[in-house]
Design a protein around this motif. Sequence first.
Motif, PDB file in Angstrom:
ATOM      1  N   LEU A  66       0.811  -1.212   0.000  1.00 60.76           N
ATOM      2  CA  LEU A  66       0.000   0.000   0.000  1.00 60.76           C
ATOM      3  C   LEU A  66       0.848   1.267   0.000  1.00 60.76           C
ATOM      4  O   LEU A  66       1.873   1.330   0.682  1.00 60.76           O
ATOM      5  N   ARG A  67       0.384   2.234  -0.726  1.00 58.47           N
ATOM      6  CA  ARG A  67       0.847   3.613  -0.571  1.00 58.47           C
ATOM      7  C   ARG A  67      -0.348   4.339   0.034  1.00 58.47           C
ATOM      8  O   ARG A  67      -1.398   4.441  -0.605  1.00 58.47           O
ATOM      9  N   VAL A  68      -0.204   4.801   1.264  1.00 55.71           N
ATOM     10  CA  VAL A  68      -1.291   5.461   1.978  1.00 55.71           C
ATOM     11  C   VAL A  68      -1.009   6.965   1.982  1.00 55.71           C
ATOM     12  O   VAL A  68       0.015   7.407   2.483  1.00 55.71           O
ATOM     13  N   GLU A  69      -1.932   7.723   1.406  1.00 57.50           N
ATOM     14  CA  GLU A  69      -1.761   9.166   1.322  1.00 57.50           C
ATOM     15  C   GLU A  69      -2.752   9.876   2.230  1.00 57.50           C
ATOM     16  O   GLU A  69      -3.954   9.623   2.169  1.00 57.50           O
ATOM     17  N   ASP A  70      -2.217  10.757   3.069  1.00 59.53           N
ATOM     18  CA  ASP A  70      -3.027  11.636   3.909  1.00 59.53           C
ATOM     19  C   ASP A  70      -4.033  10.861   4.775  1.00 59.53           C
ATOM     20  O   ASP A  70      -5.155  11.311   4.984  1.00 59.53           O
ATOM     21  N   SER A  71      -3.647   9.688   5.257  1.00 58.15           N
ATOM     22  CA  SER A  71      -4.545   8.886   6.096  1.00 58.15           C
ATOM     23  C   SER A  71      -3.750   8.158   7.180  1.00 58.15           C
ATOM     24  O   SER A  71      -3.718   6.932   7.222  1.00 58.15           O
ATOM     25  N   PRO A  72      -3.114   8.900   8.088  1.00 59.65           N
ATOM     26  CA  PRO A  72      -2.313   8.244   9.131  1.00 59.65           C
ATOM     27  C   PRO A  72      -3.150   7.351  10.050  1.00 59.65           C
ATOM     28  O   PRO A  72      -2.625   6.420  10.661  1.00 59.65           O
ATOM     29  N   GLU A  73      -4.456   7.596  10.093  1.00 61.59           N
ATOM     30  CA  GLU A  73      -5.335   6.770  10.934  1.00 61.59           C
ATOM     31  C   GLU A  73      -5.415   5.323  10.449  1.00 61.59           C
ATOM     32  O   GLU A  73      -5.862   4.433  11.178  1.00 61.59           O
ATOM     33  N   TYR A  74      -4.966   5.057   9.238  1.00 57.62           N
ATOM     34  CA  TYR A  74      -4.993   3.685   8.705  1.00 57.62           C
ATOM     35  C   TYR A  74      -3.943   2.786   9.352  1.00 57.62           C
ATOM     36  O   TYR A  74      -4.028   1.568   9.242  1.00 57.62           O
ATOM     37  N   LYS A  75      -2.975   3.387  10.038  1.00 61.03           N
ATOM     38  CA  LYS A  75      -1.945   2.577  10.704  1.00 61.03           C
ATOM     39  C   LYS A  75      -2.588   1.581  11.671  1.00 61.03           C
ATOM     40  O   LYS A  75      -2.178   0.427  11.725  1.00 61.03           O
ATOM     41  N   LYS A  76      -3.600   2.014  12.410  1.00 64.43           N
ATOM     42  CA  LYS A  76      -4.246   1.118  13.375  1.00 64.43           C
ATOM     43  C   LYS A  76      -5.081   0.040  12.682  1.00 64.43           C
ATOM     44  O   LYS A  76      -5.263  -1.045  13.214  1.00 64.43           O
ATOM     45  N   LEU A  77      -5.585   0.313  11.480  1.00 67.04           N
ATOM     46  CA  LEU A  77      -6.333  -0.699  10.732  1.00 67.04           C
ATOM     47  C   LEU A  77      -5.404  -1.752  10.129  1.00 67.04           C
ATOM     48  O   LEU A  77      -5.759  -2.926  10.024  1.00 67.04           O
ATOM     49  N   ILE A  78      -4.219  -1.322   9.750  1.00 64.91           N
ATOM     50  CA  ILE A  78      -3.251  -2.196   9.099  1.00 64.91           C
ATOM     51  C   ILE A  78      -2.476  -3.046  10.104  1.00 64.91           C
ATOM     52  O   ILE A  78      -2.138  -4.200   9.835  1.00 64.91           O
ATOM     53  N   LYS A  79      -2.224  -2.490  11.268  1.00 67.12           N
ATOM     54  CA  LYS A  79      -1.371  -3.146  12.278  1.00 67.12           C
ATOM     55  C   LYS A  79      -1.770  -4.593  12.595  1.00 67.12           C
ATOM     56  O   LYS A  79      -0.900  -5.458  12.672  1.00 67.12           O
ATOM     57  N   PRO A  80      -3.050  -4.930  12.754  1.00 68.42           N
ATOM     58  CA  PRO A  80      -3.405  -6.319  13.099  1.00 68.42           C
ATOM     59  C   PRO A  80      -2.974  -7.350  12.048  1.00 68.42           C
ATOM     60  O   PRO A  80      -2.866  -8.534  12.361  1.00 68.42           O
ATOM     61  N   TYR A  81      -2.720  -6.913  10.826  1.00 67.58           N
ATOM     62  CA  TYR A  81      -2.346  -7.848   9.760  1.00 67.58           C
ATOM     63  C   TYR A  81      -0.840  -8.104   9.690  1.00 67.58           C
ATOM     64  O   TYR A  81      -0.384  -8.894   8.867  1.00 67.58           O
ATOM     65  N   GLY A  82      -0.089  -7.451  10.557  1.00 68.18           N
ATOM     66  CA  GLY A  82       1.349  -7.689  10.642  1.00 68.18           C
ATOM     67  C   GLY A  82       2.061  -7.513   9.317  1.00 68.18           C
ATOM     68  O   GLY A  82       1.815  -6.550   8.589  1.00 68.18           O
ATOM     69  N   ASP A  83       2.915  -8.486   8.993  1.00 68.68           N
ATOM     70  CA  ASP A  83       3.727  -8.359   7.779  1.00 68.68           C
ATOM     71  C   ASP A  83       2.970  -8.739   6.504  1.00 68.68           C
ATOM     72  O   ASP A  83       3.552  -8.739   5.427  1.00 68.68           O
ATOM     73  N   ARG A  84       1.684  -9.028   6.610  1.00 69.17           N
ATOM     74  CA  ARG A  84       0.893  -9.304   5.402  1.00 69.17           C
ATOM     75  C   ARG A  84       0.583  -8.020   4.640  1.00 69.17           C
ATOM     76  O   ARG A  84       0.178  -8.072   3.485  1.00 69.17           O
ATOM     77  N   VAL A  85       0.780  -6.875   5.287  1.00 66.31           N
ATOM     78  CA  VAL A  85       0.582  -5.579   4.637  1.00 66.31           C
ATOM     79  C   VAL A  85       1.864  -4.763   4.790  1.00 66.31           C
ATOM     80  O   VAL A  85       2.344  -4.573   5.899  1.00 66.31           O
ATOM     81  N   GLU A  86       2.410  -4.325   3.661  1.00 64.36           N
ATOM     82  CA  GLU A  86       3.539  -3.399   3.664  1.00 64.36           C
ATOM     83  C   GLU A  86       2.989  -2.064   3.208  1.00 64.36           C
ATOM     84  O   GLU A  86       2.477  -1.950   2.093  1.00 64.36           O
ATOM     85  N   ALA A  87       3.087  -1.071   4.077  1.00 64.15           N
ATOM     86  CA  ALA A  87       2.516   0.235   3.758  1.00 64.15           C
ATOM     87  C   ALA A  87       3.547   1.333   3.928  1.00 64.15           C
ATOM     88  O   ALA A  87       4.346   1.306   4.862  1.00 64.15           O
ATOM     89  N   THR A  88       3.509   2.289   3.004  1.00 63.43           N
ATOM     90  CA  THR A  88       4.262   3.520   3.168  1.00 63.43           C
ATOM     91  C   THR A  88       3.234   4.631   3.364  1.00 63.43           C
ATOM     92  O   THR A  88       2.181   4.633   2.726  1.00 63.43           O
ATOM     93  N   PHE A  89       3.535   5.535   4.279  1.00 59.66           N
ATOM     94  CA  PHE A  89       2.601   6.609   4.612  1.00 59.66           C
ATOM     95  C   PHE A  89       3.165   7.943   4.149  1.00 59.66           C
ATOM     96  O   PHE A  89       4.344   8.234   4.363  1.00 59.66           O
ATOM     97  N   HIS A  90       2.310   8.730   3.505  1.00 56.06           N
ATOM     98  CA  HIS A  90       2.721  10.010   2.947  1.00 56.06           C
ATOM     99  C   HIS A  90       1.716  11.063   3.388  1.00 56.06           C
ATOM    100  O   HIS A  90       0.508  10.882   3.217  1.00 56.06           O
ATOM    101  N   ASN A  91       2.231  12.164   3.952  1.00 56.45           N
ATOM    102  CA  ASN A  91       1.326  13.224   4.382  1.00 56.45           C
ATOM    103  C   ASN A  91       1.159  14.268   3.283  1.00 56.45           C
ATOM    104  O   ASN A  91       1.798  14.187   2.235  1.00 56.45           O
ATOM    105  N   LYS A  92       0.305  15.230   3.524  1.00 62.26           N
ATOM    106  CA  LYS A  92      -0.013  16.243   2.510  1.00 62.26           C
ATOM    107  C   LYS A  92       1.226  16.976   2.007  1.00 62.26           C
ATOM    108  O   LYS A  92       1.302  17.339   0.843  1.00 62.26           O
ATOM    109  N   GLU A  93       2.186  17.164   2.897  1.00 62.94           N
ATOM    110  CA  GLU A  93       3.392  17.902   2.523  1.00 62.94           C
ATOM    111  C   GLU A  93       4.248  17.127   1.518  1.00 62.94           C
ATOM    112  O   GLU A  93       5.055  17.710   0.804  1.00 62.94           O
TER     113      GLU A  93
END
Length: 142
Positions: A66-93
């Motif tokens: 996943l590339r997650v843009e402007d949605s830091p709240e998704y970290k808690k949704l992704i966390k339970p799946y452990g290494d089955r989800v690789e996500a990079t988080f990008h803020n508005k800046e």
Amino acid sequence: MYQYILLILSIMILIILLKKKNNIFEKFSNSSNKKIAIVSMVTKQPDFNFWLHYHLDFLKIDKIFLRVEDSPEYKKLIKPYGDRVEATFHNKEDIDLKHNYLTIMDRQRENVNNGIIRAKNLGMDYIFHCDADELIYVGEEK
């Protein structure tokens, strides 16, 4: 313009594959050892938790990139799946929102290309691009 041509060609190839008797979606319904991944770019998507649950728990997709843009709240949704989800988080800046419409395809292409490389390195057999407002559907063979 070439992105639209590539999209149309991809859709045509997918339709041809779906019409074949031994198509790739049959891999979901049997107990093969094939590894399957999804690559996606998401932002503030309604029912994103359901999207994760459906693909990871119901379809048993092995990995989501996943590339997650402007949605830091998704970290808690992704966390339970452990290494089955690789996500990079990008803020508005990190994102050129002034020209977002013009740059979104570039970010998407880079994300997909990186996902393909990571999937190959992990030995994935198939990788799908699936937006967070889409679901991979696997129907019964008729």
